[in-house]
Design a protein around this motif. Structure first.
Motif, PDB file in Angstrom:
ATOM      1  N   PRO B  76      30.679 -16.236 -35.957  1.00 47.59           N
ATOM      2  CA  PRO B  76      31.839 -17.116 -36.510  1.00 47.59           C
ATOM      3  C   PRO B  76      31.599 -17.889 -37.705  1.00 47.59           C
ATOM      4  CG  PRO B  76      31.530 -17.736 -34.180  1.00 47.59           C
ATOM      5  CD  PRO B  76      30.185 -16.799 -34.603  1.00 47.59           C
ATOM      6  N   GLU B  77      30.533 -18.358 -37.976  1.00 50.46           N
ATOM      7  CA  GLU B  77      30.274 -19.040 -39.298  1.00 50.46           C
ATOM      8  C   GLU B  77      30.239 -17.893 -40.222  1.00 50.46           C
ATOM      9  OE1 GLU B  77      26.613 -21.649 -40.716  1.00 50.46           O
ATOM     10  OE2 GLU B  77      26.679 -21.413 -38.866  1.00 50.46           O
ATOM     11  N   PHE B  78      29.684 -16.968 -40.328  1.00 49.76           N
ATOM     12  CA  PHE B  78      29.763 -16.009 -41.147  1.00 49.76           C
ATOM     13  C   PHE B  78      31.148 -15.330 -41.351  1.00 49.76           C
ATOM     14  CE2 PHE B  78      29.055 -11.624 -42.739  1.00 49.76           C
ATOM     15  CZ  PHE B  78      27.980 -11.612 -43.734  1.00 49.76           C
ATOM     16  N   LEU B  79      31.649 -15.216 -40.309  1.00 51.40           N
ATOM     17  CA  LEU B  79      33.086 -14.552 -40.390  1.00 51.40           C
ATOM     18  C   LEU B  79      33.995 -15.538 -41.480  1.00 51.40           C
ATOM     19  CD1 LEU B  79      34.151 -13.241 -37.003  1.00 51.40           C
ATOM     20  CD2 LEU B  79      33.630 -11.934 -39.318  1.00 51.40           C
ATOM     21  N   THR B  91      40.309  -9.320 -42.417  1.00 47.96           N
ATOM     22  CA  THR B  91      40.035  -8.573 -43.624  1.00 47.96           C
ATOM     23  C   THR B  91      38.598  -8.843 -43.968  1.00 47.96           C
ATOM     24  OG1 THR B  91      42.570  -8.483 -44.155  1.00 47.96           O
ATOM     25  CG2 THR B  91      40.966  -7.557 -45.563  1.00 47.96           C
ATOM     26  N   MET B  92      37.918  -8.053 -44.324  1.00 45.22           N
ATOM     27  CA  MET B  92      36.621  -8.367 -45.074  1.00 45.22           C
ATOM     28  C   MET B  92      36.350  -7.062 -45.946  1.00 45.22           C
ATOM     29  SD  MET B  92      32.938  -8.451 -43.155  1.00 45.22           S
ATOM     30  CE  MET B  92      33.016 -10.072 -42.287  1.00 45.22           C
ATOM     31  N   GLU B  93      35.661  -7.662 -46.964  1.00 49.33           N
ATOM     32  CA  GLU B  93      35.330  -6.508 -47.890  1.00 49.33           C
ATOM     33  C   GLU B  93      33.837  -6.115 -48.072  1.00 49.33           C
ATOM     34  OE1 GLU B  93      38.765  -7.306 -51.658  1.00 49.33           O
ATOM     35  OE2 GLU B  93      36.826  -8.145 -51.893  1.00 49.33           O
ATOM     36  N   PHE B  94      33.509  -4.899 -48.143  1.00 52.12           N
ATOM     37  CA  PHE B  94      32.234  -4.215 -48.171  1.00 52.12           C
ATOM     38  C   PHE B  94      32.023  -3.729 -49.541  1.00 52.12           C
ATOM     39  CE2 PHE B  94      33.335  -4.402 -43.873  1.00 52.12           C
ATOM     40  CZ  PHE B  94      32.092  -4.834 -43.227  1.00 52.12           C
ATOM     41  N   TYR B  95      30.945  -4.193 -49.893  1.00 54.93           N
ATOM     42  CA  TYR B  95      30.361  -3.219 -51.222  1.00 54.93           C
ATOM     43  C   TYR B  95      29.567  -2.116 -50.535  1.00 54.93           C
ATOM     44  CZ  TYR B  95      27.742  -1.442 -55.094  1.00 54.93           C
ATOM     45  OH  TYR B  95      27.126  -0.813 -56.140  1.00 54.93           O
ATOM     46  N   LEU B  96      29.856  -0.791 -51.047  1.00 57.87           N
ATOM     47  CA  LEU B  96      29.196   0.325 -50.146  1.00 57.87           C
ATOM     48  C   LEU B  96      28.136   0.888 -51.162  1.00 57.87           C
ATOM     49  CD1 LEU B  96      32.114   2.018 -48.275  1.00 57.87           C
ATOM     50  CD2 LEU B  96      30.302   0.486 -47.477  1.00 57.87           C
ATOM     51  N   GLU B  97      27.160   0.943 -51.127  1.00 54.92           N
ATOM     52  CA  GLU B  97      26.074   1.794 -51.682  1.00 54.92           C
ATOM     53  C   GLU B  97      26.270   3.136 -51.498  1.00 54.92           C
ATOM     54  OE1 GLU B  97      21.788   0.550 -52.523  1.00 54.92           O
ATOM     55  OE2 GLU B  97      22.574  -1.237 -51.408  1.00 54.92           O
ATOM     56  N   GLN B 139      35.586  -4.907 -34.326  1.00 53.41           N
ATOM     57  CA  GLN B 139      34.574  -5.997 -34.765  1.00 53.41           C
ATOM     58  C   GLN B 139      33.950  -5.376 -36.080  1.00 53.41           C
ATOM     59  OE1 GLN B 139      31.682  -5.788 -31.360  1.00 53.41           O
ATOM     60  NE2 GLN B 139      32.331  -7.890 -30.951  1.00 53.41           N
ATOM     61  N   PHE B 140      33.569  -6.209 -36.905  1.00 54.67           N
ATOM     62  CA  PHE B 140      33.151  -5.998 -38.302  1.00 54.67           C
ATOM     63  C   PHE B 140      31.631  -5.528 -38.134  1.00 54.67           C
ATOM     64  CE2 PHE B 140      36.424  -8.713 -40.087  1.00 54.67           C
ATOM     65  CZ  PHE B 140      37.139  -7.800 -40.850  1.00 54.67           C
ATOM     66  N   LYS B 158      31.354 -11.647 -50.079  1.00 55.19           N
ATOM     67  CA  LYS B 158      31.876 -13.079 -49.682  1.00 55.19           C
ATOM     68  C   LYS B 158      33.477 -13.145 -50.126  1.00 55.19           C
ATOM     69  CE  LYS B 158      29.438 -17.196 -50.048  1.00 55.19           C
ATOM     70  NZ  LYS B 158      28.339 -18.107 -50.447  1.00 55.19           N
ATOM     71  N   ASN B 159      34.166 -13.860 -49.118  1.00 49.21           N
ATOM     72  CA  ASN B 159      35.561 -13.736 -49.680  1.00 49.21           C
ATOM     73  C   ASN B 159      35.620 -14.599 -50.698  1.00 49.21           C
ATOM     74  OD1 ASN B 159      36.610 -16.397 -48.958  1.00 49.21           O
ATOM     75  ND2 ASN B 159      36.688 -15.782 -46.740  1.00 49.21           N
TER      76      ASN B 159
END
Lengths: 59, 780
Positions: B76-79, B91-97, B139-140, B158-159
Motif C-alpha cells: 500500500p505504501e508503494f501504491l 493507474t500506474m505508469e511503467f517505463y519499459l526497457e 494487481q500491478f 513515480k506518479n
C-alpha cells in the motif's frame, strides 16, 4: 464591393471556428503524443488471439 | 549474416529451441528465446507478423529479468506513491526497457486480453512509457510480471503528476501559441496584401483595424516567451537573441500603430506575425527533437526498481520482498544468484563471486567471502549470500556515480551556445547603428524623419534570419541524423563535435562485441560437446557461459556427471562414464590427456578497424580507454589500428573521467555503466547500441545502429552543419548590411522593409534545405 459586408464576417467567422477547434483539441490533449498513433493505426482491431486458450488467473 | 528471430540483432552464437530444430529459428540470447516461447504459448504469434511488416523504431534487445515476483508493487505504501486512482480504477505508469517497434506497441496494448483485471494499457512509444489501468480484481505486481515475461523490464514510474502535468501544460500552451500565431499570420496576409494592392478609403480603415485585431494576440500572447526570455536575460545581465527579437517586436508594433494613426498605409503587423510564427515553430521542433533522448534526471530511481529480499526475522531465516527504497542501514538482505545488489554492504554469510563490470568495467568476476565489502549495482554470480546493508540509495557507490552523471549534465548545459554569442555582437551593432542613423538625420535637421528611419532600421535589421537560421539548421541535421540511427539530445553537440580533436573509445562492448566467445575450437573427439555442455552448465562463470552457448547447439546426448567440482580460478572437473574430465586452460582433458583446445576471447567488431581509420583520416587522434589490463587493451588497440601511446588501461570509472579531462575537445564512445561518468564529463558523450540505460541517459548522443560507423557520420555531419550555419549567417548579415546601407541613403521605406524581411528569411530557409554536397550524400 458591397459583397464585402458578407465576405468579411464570413472569413472572420470561418477563421475563428478553426482556431477554436484547434484550441479545443490542443487542450483535450490530442497533440500530447504525436508518435504512437501513427503506429497504432496500422494495427488491426480484430482479435486474432483466441481468448479461451489464454485466460489466466489474475491473482 | 543471421538475424535473431525475436530482436533482429545479428546472431553471433546461435541459440535454438530444442523442439523447434526443424524450423531452425536462431536467437541471439536466451532472453529472446524465452520471450519467443512465451509469446507462442499465449497465442500471440502475430507479434512476428506485425514486426515483419513494420519499420524498426529503435533496435534494442529484450532485457533479461531476474524472475522477480514484483510483490513490493502491491505494497500500500508503494501504491500511494506510484499510482493514482480514477474512480474504481488504479493507474500506474511503467517505463519499459526494450521497446523497439510497432510489434512491441501491439503486444503491450494487448495486455487487457492477456491478463485479467487490466482495464486498459496504452504505450507511448516515444517515451517507452506504458500507462496501465486496472480494476479491483487486478494487481500491478501481475502486470509487472507479465511485462518482464514478454521481454520488457518494467520500472514503475513515480506518479510525479505535478512535474509531468506541468510539462504537458507547457507543451500544450506552446502549441496554442503557435496555433494562434499561425492563424493570425495567415489571416492578416489577406488584409495586408489588399492594403499593399491599394485598398483605400473606407476599406483601408477597416483592413488596418483588422490587422491590428489579428496582431494583438500574436504580439501579446504568442510572443510572450520572447519577452520573458529577454527580460530574464536583462535581469541576469546577459545578452540573448531574444532581446533584439523583443526589441523589434515592440518597436514594430509601436511603428505600426503610429502609421495607422497618422494614416500611412503600410504597417508591419503582417511581417511581425509571420516572424513570431516562424520563430515559435522552429524552436518548437528543435525542442521536440532534443526531447527524444532519455533524460538524465531521475536516474537514481531506475536502479532501485528490482525488489530485495529483506530479513524479517534472521533467526528463523524469514525474508520478505521489499522495494529497495525502504532499505535502511543495518538491514540484512539475501542476494540470490544472478541478482543485482541494491545497496552497499558487507557479506556476513556465504561465499560467492561478484560481477562488478557494471561499476568498474573489470570483465573478471571478483570472489567475495564473509567480511568483504560488496557494492550496489554488482551482480551475484555464484550462490546466495547474506549482506548487511551499510549504505543505501544515493550514498552508495553507484548512487555517487549517478549523482556525478546528473551533475555532469547540469554543468554542461551552461555552455554558451552559438546563437547567444553571435547575438551579443549583433545587438550591440544594431543599436549603435540605429543611434548613429538617428543622429545623422537629426543633424540634417528633421526630427520626425530621423526618428522614423532609426526605428525602421531596427525593424529591418531585426534578427529574423539570424534567429531562424541556427535552430532551423540544427533541427534539420538532428532529424536527419535520427533517421540514420543517431539520436542527438542536444544541439550543442554538433557545434562541439565540429571542433573535435580527440576520440576516446571504450573497449568492451564498443570496439568489441562485449561478450566472450569461443574461437578456434579444435577437437578429434565427437562427443566432446556433450561433456562440455554437461560440465559447464553447472557453472556460472563467464567462460563457462560462453562454452555452454557454444556447445549447446552441437551436443547430441545428455550425459550423467558424478563428483562435479568447480575449482575457483581454474576450471571445472567431473567424472562421466568412468572417465575423469577437466576443462581448464583453454582445453578439455580426458584423464589428463588433452582432447580439445579452444580460445576464449571477446572478439572485435568487424567494422571497428574501418571506423577507427576513418576517424583518424578526418584528423582526429583516436584513443582506447578501458578498465581491462594492459595486455588485452594493447592487443585490441593493435588489431584496430590505434597507436600504442593512445592506449589507456586499468582505469576505474572515476579515472577514465579524469583521463579524458586532460584532453580538450574530446568525444567519448562507451556503453557500460562504468562509462557513465566519463560520458557525461566528456565534451560529447556517445552511447553505442546495446548500451546500459544509465549510459544512454548520461550520453548526449546515442546510436541505434550497431558499430562505430555512426560516430564517423556524426563527425562529418557536424562539420557540414556548421558550414551551412556559417553560410546562413553570411546571408542574413548580407541582407542586414544591405538594408543598413539603404537606410543611411534614405532609400528605406516601410514597403521596402516589408519586402526585405520575409525575403531574407526565405533565403535562409532555402539555404538550409539545400544543405551541402556531403550532407546530401549522407541523406541518401
Amino acid at each position: 464591393m458591397e459583397i464585402m459586408i458578407i465576405l468579411l464576417p464570413l472569413a472572420l467567422f470561418l477563421g475563428g471556428v478553426f482556431l477554436a477547434a484547434f484550441i479545443w483539441s490542443a487542450r483535450k490533449g490530442q497533440y500530447d503524443d504525436l508518435e504512437t498513433p501513427r503506429f497504432r493505426m496500422l494495427l488491426d482491431d480484430e482479435n486474432k488471439v483466441n481468448k479461451t486458450t489464454i485466460v489466466k488467473d489474475g491473482k | 549474416m543471421t538475424l535473431c528471430t525475436h530482436c533482429d540483432e545479428v546472431v553471433l552464437v546461435g541459440h535454438f529451441n530444442r523442439e523447434d530444430e526443424a524450423k531452425l529459428r536462431p536467437f541471439c540470447c536466451f532472453g529472446c528465446q524465452t520471450v519467443f516461447n512465451t509469446l507462442h504459448e499465449i497465442g500471440l504469434d502475430s507479434y512476428y507478423e506485425i514486426k515483419k511488416n513494420s519499420a524498426i523504431y529503435k533496435r534494442r534487445s529484450p532485457v533479461e529479468s531476474g524472475g522477480s515476483e514484483f510483490k513490493y508493487i502491491d505494497d500500500p505504501e508503494f501504491l500511494t506513491e506510484f499510482s493514482y486512482s480514477t474512480g474504481q480504477h488504479l493507474t500506474m505508469e511503467f517505463y519499459l526497457e526494450g521497446i523497439h517497434c510497432l510489434a512491441c506497441l501491439w503486444l503491450v496494448e494487448k495486455l487487457p486480453v492477456i491478463l485479467k483485471g487490466v482495464v486498459s494499457s496504452k504505450l507511448d512509444i516515444e517515451r517507452s512509457v506504458a500507462t496501465v489501468v486496472i480494476d479491483s480484481s487486478g494487481q500491478f505486481s501481475q502486470v509487472a510480471k507479465e511485462f518482464s515475461r514478454l521481454g520488457y523490464r518494467p520500472h514503475p514510474l513515480k506518479n510525479s503528476q505535478d512535474s509531468q502535468a506541468l510539462k504537458i501544460k507547457e507543451e500544450r500552451s506552446s502549441l496554442l501559441r503557435i496555433g494562434v500565431a499561425g492563424a493570425s499570420a495567415g489571416n492578416i496576409m489577406i488584409y495586408a496584401v489588399s492594403l499593399y494592392a491599394g485598398a483605400a478609403d473606407r476599406y483601408a480603415e477597416i483592413f488596418n483595424g483588422l490587422t491590428i485585431l489579428f496582431a494583438l494576440p500574436v504580439l501579446t500572447y504568442s510572443a510572450y516567451p520572447f519577452y520573458k526570455n529577454a527580460w530574464n536575460a536583462i535581469r541576469n545581465k546577459t545578452l540573448s537573441i531574444d532581446i533584439p527579437i523583443s526589441l523589434a517586436l515592440v518597436i514594430g508594433a509601436f511603428m505600426g500603430f503610429y502609421n495607422v494613426f497618422v494614416g500611412i498605409q503600410e504597417n508591419y503587423f503582417d511581417s511581425l506575425c509571420t516572424l513570431v510564427f516562424l520563430l515559435l515553430i522552429s524552436r518548437y521542433f528543435l525542442q521536440k527533437i532534443q526531447e527524444r533522448g532519455l533524460a538524465a534526471k531521475d536516474l537514481h530511481f531506475f536502479y532501485l526498481n528490482d525488489s530485495v529480499l529483506k530479513a524479517s526475522n534472521i533467526e528463523l531465516n524469514e525474508f520478505v520482498e521489499v522495494h529497495p527504497k525502504f532499505l535502511k542501514t543495518g538491514d540484512i538482505i539475501k542476494v540470490m544468484p544472478n541478482d543485482f545488489l541494491a545497496a552497499d554492504g558487507k557479506v556476513i554469510k556465504g561465499i560467492s563471486k561478484m560481477n562488478r563490470a557494471f561499476l568498474t568495467g573489470e570483465s573478471k568476476p571478483v570472489s567475495v567471502e564473509v567480511g568483504d565489502e560488496v557494492f550496489s549495482g554488482s551482480q551475484n554470480l555464484f550462490q546466495e549470500i547474506i549482506v548487511e546493508v551499510s549504505k543505501t540509495g544515493k550514498d552508495t557507490r553507484l548512487g555517487q556515480i549517478l549523482k556525478n552523471v546528473e551533475n555532469g549534465w547540469s554543468h554542461r548545459s551552461h555552455l554558451i551556445d552559438l546563437t547567444s554569442r553571435i547575438s551579443k555582437y549583433f545587438t550591440l551593432t544594431v543599436c549603435l547603428l540605429a543611434i548613429s542613423l538617428f543622429l545623422f538625420r537629426f543633424m540634417q535637421g528633421d526630427v520626425k524623419i530621423a526618428f522614423e528611419q532609426a526605428l525602421t532600421l531596427l525593424i529591418v535589421t531585426c534578427p529574423c534570419a539570424l534567429a531562424l537560421s541556427i535552430p532551423l539548421t540544427f533541427t534539420r541535421s538532428l532529424s536527419k541524423a535520427s533517421k540514420l540511427g543517431i539520436i542527438i539530445k542536444n544541439d550543442s553537440v554538433l557545434e562541439k563535435t565540429s571542433k573535435l580533436k580527440n576520440v576516446f573509445i571504450d573497449k568492451t562492448g564498443t570496439l568489441t562485441h562485449g561478450k566472450l566467445q569461443i574461437l578456434d575450437f579444435e577437437t578429434s573427439s565427437h562427443n566432446v560437446f556433450d561433456i562440455i555442455y554437461a560440465l559447464e552448465s553447472l557453472s556460472s562463470h563467464p567462460v563457462a557461459m560462453a562454452l555452454v552457448e557454444y556447445s549447446k547447439p552441437r551436443c547430441q546426448n545428455t550425459v550423467k556427471i558424478s563428483n562435479y567440482e568447480e575449482r575457483l580460478g581454474v576450471g571445472v572437473q567431473g567424472e562421466i562414464g568412468g572417465h575423469f574430465y577437466e576443462i581448464k586452460d583453454g582445453g578439455v582433458f580426458e584423464n589428463s590427456q588433452k582432447i580439445a583446445s579452444f580460445k576464449v576471447e571477446d572478439s572485435i567488431r568487424e567494422d571497428s578497424k574501418k571506423s577507427v581509420r576513418d576517424l583518424t583520416l578526418s584528423g582526429l587522434s583516436v584513443h582506447i580507454l578501458s578498465g581491462d589490463n594492459a595486455e588485452v587493451v594493447q592487443r585490441t588497440a593493435n588489431q584496430v589500428g590505434i597507436r600504442p601511446e593512445n592506449t589507456h588501461f586499468g582505469l576505474t570509472p572515476e579515472m577514465k573521467s579524469s583521463e579524458v579531462a586532460k584532453y580538450p575537445h574530446s568525444l567519448m564512445v562507451g556503453d557500460g555503466a562504468n562509462d557513465a561518468i566519463v560520458l557525461s564529463e566528456a565534451d560529447v558523450g556517445v552511447a553505442v547500441l546495446g548500451a546500459m540505460d544509465i549510459s544512454l541517459r548520461a550520453a548526449e548522443v546515442y546510436l541505434t545502429t550497431p558499430g562505430l560507423n555512426p560516430v564517423v557520420t556524426i563527425v562529418t555531419l557536424s562539420k557540414e552543419t556548421m558550414k551551412v550555419i556559417r553560410r546562413n549567417l553570411l546571408l542574413s548579415l548580407g541582407y542586414n548590411s544591405l538594408s543598413v546601407a539603404a537606410a543611411f541613403m534614405g532609400l528605406i521605406s516601410p514597403l521596402v522593409a516589408a519586402i526585405i524581411m520575409p525575403l531574407s528569411s526565405l533565403t535562409v530557409l532555402v539555404s538550409t534545405l539545400v544543405g551541402t554536397k556531403k550532407m546530401r550524400a549522407l541523406w541518401k
